[in-house]
Write a protein that holds these residues in place. Structure first.
Motif, short mmCIF file in Angstrom:
data_model
loop_
_atom_site.label_atom_id
_atom_site.label_comp_id
_atom_site.label_asym_id
_atom_site.label_seq_id
_atom_site.Cartn_x
_atom_site.Cartn_y
_atom_site.Cartn_z
N THR A 182 0.88 -1.24 0.09
CA THR A 182 -0.07 0.07 0.01
C THR A 182 0.71 1.09 0.04
O THR A 182 0.56 2.29 -0.59
CB THR A 182 -0.94 0.05 1.31
N TYR A 186 0.27 4.08 -2.78
CA TYR A 186 -0.30 5.61 -2.14
C TYR A 186 0.77 6.73 -2.63
O TYR A 186 0.38 7.89 -3.20
CB TYR A 186 -0.29 5.67 -0.65
N TRP A 196 -4.41 2.93 -8.63
CA TRP A 196 -4.79 1.78 -7.83
C TRP A 196 -5.34 0.83 -8.61
O TRP A 196 -5.36 -0.40 -8.44
CB TRP A 196 -5.96 2.00 -7.01
N TYR A 199 -2.47 -1.70 -9.69
CA TYR A 199 -2.05 -2.67 -8.42
C TYR A 199 -3.19 -3.78 -8.27
O TYR A 199 -2.84 -4.67 -8.17
CB TYR A 199 -1.76 -1.82 -7.18
#
Length: 268
Positions: A182, A186, A196, A199
């Motif tokens: 994460t 981010y 996002w 991922y």
């Protein structure tokens, strides 16, 4: 004599004793890693020599119980045990003591050849390797594609993680293993708010789909190995089950015929 050696080799008591000696051998190897008194070290060396002689005798018994040299070497586990036992005969003296102890560590692997359930696991893993290889190849292709995309998109954001394809693949391996992934996401989302998607799709493909494919492959091969083990331990089980099914089918046919005959009588 061959039948006598075969009874000894197939005896549950003898097999349990061999497993116990293997476990004792593992404990002696671990004991050598501690600083011991010279008397204890000598006792362990004598015990180690006795264990090696016992393994050699056990292997000779197994050879005499088999139907000749071809039948003995036809089983891969016999070759495996032979290599380990011969490696244990390496002299432990002087500068070769480290190599000798290193070879004796592998005697613990004999536990795999002695326990049928462990043999099933190892055989299943070996047989599943070719199929897992194709899955791994497909995973490599996905890793490469995503690494190239990540290097082009995120190379300027963090060159340490995305400078080139090889570094990007290492970063993606970190993401696939969920190691602080994460933080990586981010960081890129501050520049690309929709990154996002990159991922999540990658994790969905690698961690969920491909991992489950590998697990399914191993489970399929393991079920086949368990079936072979049951047939080896009880070869007449399938025949008995088939004969029982045929007998039950004949009984049902007889009952059906008697029911039909009674119905015909009632009609007349």
């Amino acid at each position: 004599m061959q039948n006598a050696f075969r009874r000894i080799d197939q005896s549950k008591t003898f097999q349990l004793f061999v497993i116990a000696v293997i476990l004792i051998s593992a404990l002696t190897v671990g004991a050598h890693t501690y600083e011991l008194r010279p008397s204890m070290e000598s006792a362990l060396n004598i015990m180690d020599m006795a264990i090696t002689i016992f393994f050699l005798v056990e292997l000779v018994i197994r050879y005499l119980a088999s139907d000749g040299i071809r039948a003995f070497f036809k089983k891969g586990w016999n070759i495996f045990d032979l290599v380990i036992v011969l490696g244990s005969l390496y002299p432990a003296a002087g500068s070769t003591i480290f190599v000798a102890r290193l070879l004796r560590i592998f005697r613990v692997l004999r536990l795999v050849s002695m326990v049928p359930e462990l043999r099933v696991l190892v055989n299943a893993l070996i047989k599943a390797i070719p199929q897992m290889g194709y899955i791994g190849l497909l995973m490599f292709v996905i890793f490469y594609i995503y690494a190239a995309i990540g290097s082009m998109l995120f190379g300027d954001i963090n060159p340490t993680l995305w400078s080139d394809v090889s570094i990007s693949m290492l970063t993606l391996f970190r993401v696939a293993t969920f190691e602080d992934w994460t933080d990586v996401m981010y960081e890129t989302m501050e520049v690309y708010s929709l990154s996002w998607i990159y991922y999540l799709t990658f994790i969905f493909l690698t961690a969920f789909i491909f991992l489950n494919m590998m697990v399914g492959t191993i489970l399929e091969v393991m079920s086949e190995e368990h079936k072979l083990l049951r047939e080896e331990q009880n070869p007449d089980a399938d025949t008995m089950a088939t004969s029982q099914e045929i007998q039950a089918l004949h009984q049902k046919i007889d009952q059906l015929q008697s029911t039909l005959s009674e119905m015909n009588k009632n009609r007349h």
